[in-house]
Design a protein around this motif. Structure first.
Motif, short mmCIF file in Angstrom:
data_model
loop_
_atom_site.label_atom_id
_atom_site.label_comp_id
_atom_site.label_asym_id
_atom_site.label_seq_id
_atom_site.Cartn_x
_atom_site.Cartn_y
_atom_site.Cartn_z
N VAL A 161 0.85 -1.19 0.00
CA VAL A 161 0.00 0.00 0.00
C VAL A 161 0.89 1.24 0.00
O VAL A 161 2.02 1.20 0.51
CB VAL A 161 -0.94 0.04 1.22
N VAL B 223 1.27 4.81 1.53
CA VAL B 223 0.79 5.53 2.72
C VAL B 223 1.16 7.00 2.60
O VAL B 223 2.32 7.35 2.33
CB VAL B 223 1.41 4.94 4.00
N VAL C 39 -3.82 5.19 3.84
CA VAL C 39 -3.61 4.51 2.57
C VAL C 39 -4.24 5.34 1.45
O VAL C 39 -5.44 5.64 1.48
CB VAL C 39 -4.24 3.10 2.60
N VAL D 261 -3.18 1.41 -3.66
CA VAL D 261 -2.89 0.01 -3.36
C VAL D 261 -2.23 -0.64 -4.56
O VAL D 261 -2.48 -0.29 -5.72
CB VAL D 261 -4.18 -0.77 -2.99
N ALA E 115 1.16 -4.46 2.67
CA ALA E 115 -0.19 -4.20 3.17
C ALA E 115 -0.43 -4.86 4.52
O ALA E 115 -1.11 -4.31 5.39
CB ALA E 115 -1.22 -4.68 2.16
#
Length: 378
Positions: A31, A33, A85, A88, A138
């Motif tokens: 992910v 961030v 997040v 992805v 993730a």
């Protein structure tokens, strides 16, 4: 994006603030961030200055458990990352978009959940959170929705301190009812240890400056003992415990104090219900201690060296954070562009310092950092 780049070993002048660093792209299983706060740790300074263990105190080296240094330059430091997040990678459900969470900072070398023999971490072996964005696995970015926790407070409960503290305790098998001496009690690991002792039912005795006693007692310390005069240190600990020996020492100090800490455990051995145990995860008081090995083996003192921890421990800590059983101890926030000032403040921290400093990207400062700024300029 904006980021602070560590360009080599040395003083804070080796930290360069840049605004033209490429935003990382999340790979499969990762992910992206958007960083809102990242806690500072002593390991940031040690890695920057090259203070990891050598016999020659003048030698500069990097942490290199795998045989060769993983700290390469330039590197973005910062292990304890809170954020949201915003993208992805392949294989990660879009439902994770928007999640607020906290990073498990470890770079795990294999799939084991119960062992971590070659500890490395984000901010050392891979880029960390002193930046506006960070791509991470993730399954290591844990959702923590608790609305009562500000992002800066969440970062202050990062795994670099809390997982280290918990692994010190699990290594030494700290149990309910045991008396635990916590050294360096006013720092990030120390304040975590006090809380974690209370969660498992152990009784923490804090070693710290007495001007921090009220705050440490409020956090859960049974008593606060000043290091003070070394010859009388053991007597002062035993006064606090009403003469009972300490069951386990959680040591972040080392140096000349190590022998004194062991002394608190090997008095009146007939009163002990278990072996004396010392977990050490720091050496702020010196990298060399003089010990009599006859005292270690005759008194059956068990010594545990601790660095980082396991996936299982990280997940337990995240559960306690979500349940509100662990509380943040946040001292202050600094802007990312002011990391030089934050580093100096961290090293020269005074009598009012307790807990963690966090670093907030300048673009996030108004929302996530300003209310935690120091009242006086650093």
């Amino acid at each position: 994006m904006a980021a602070m780049l560590l360009t080599g070993h040395g003083d804070v002048d080796r930290l360069a603030y840049r605004t033209d660093v490429p935003v990382p792209a999340p790979a499969r299983g990762e992910v992206l961030v958007k960083v809102t706060a990242t806690a500072k740790n002593n390991t940031d300074r040690k890695a920057r200055e090259g203070l990891y263990p050598t016999r020659d105190k003048g030698e500069v080296t990097s942490f290199a458990m795998g045989g060769s240094p993983t700290l390469t330059f330039p590197r973005i430091q910062g292990a304890d990352v809170a954020g949201r997040v915003v993208a992805v990678g392949e294989g990660v459900p879009a439902s994770r978009l928007g999640e607020r969470g906290l990073l498990d900072f470890n770079l795990y070398p294999d799939g084991r959940r119960d062992l971590n023999l070659m500890p490395d971490y984000y901010g050392h072996g891979a880029d960390g959170g002193f930046a506006e964005y960070l791509a991470v696995p993730a399954d290591q970015f844990h959702h923590v929705p608790n609305p009562e926790l500000a992002d800066a407070e969440l970062a202050a409960m990062g795994m670099c301190s809390y997982q280290t503290a918990y692994h010190m305790m699990t290594s030494a098998r700290v149990a309910a009812g045991e008396r635990v001496l916590v050294t360096g009690a006013s720092g990030g690991v120390g304040t975590a240890l006090i809380q974690l002792c209370r969660i498992v039912g152990a009784i923490p005795y804090a070693v710290s400056q007495l001007d921090k006693a009220d705050a440490l007692l409020a956090l859960g310390a049974e008593a606060v003992i000043d290091r003070g005069d070394l010859p009388s240190f053991v007597d002062r600990v035993l006064e606090a415990t009403e003469g009972a020996p300490i069951d386990a020492v959680m040591d972040l100090v080392g140096g000349e104090m190590t022998g004194r800490f062991i002394d608190t455990m090997i008095v009146d051995m007939a009163r002990r219900a278990s072996y004396p145990r010392l977990s050490i995860a720091g050496a702020s008081g010196g990298n060399v201690s003089e010990l009599m090995w006859t005292r270690i083996y005759l008194y059956q003192v068990q010594i545990f060296g601790v660095s980082h921890g396991t996936r299982e421990e990280a997940e337990q800590l995240m559960a306690w954070i979500r349940d509100g059983r662990l509380k943040p101890v946040l001292h202050a926030a600094f802007k990312l562009s002011e990391l030089h000032a934050a580093e100096r403040y961290f090293v020269n921290r005074g009598s009012g310092y307790l807990g963690k400093i966090v670093i907030v990207p300048d673009a996030e400062w108004a929302e996530h950092g300003a209310r935690f700024a120091l009242e006086e300029p650093a």
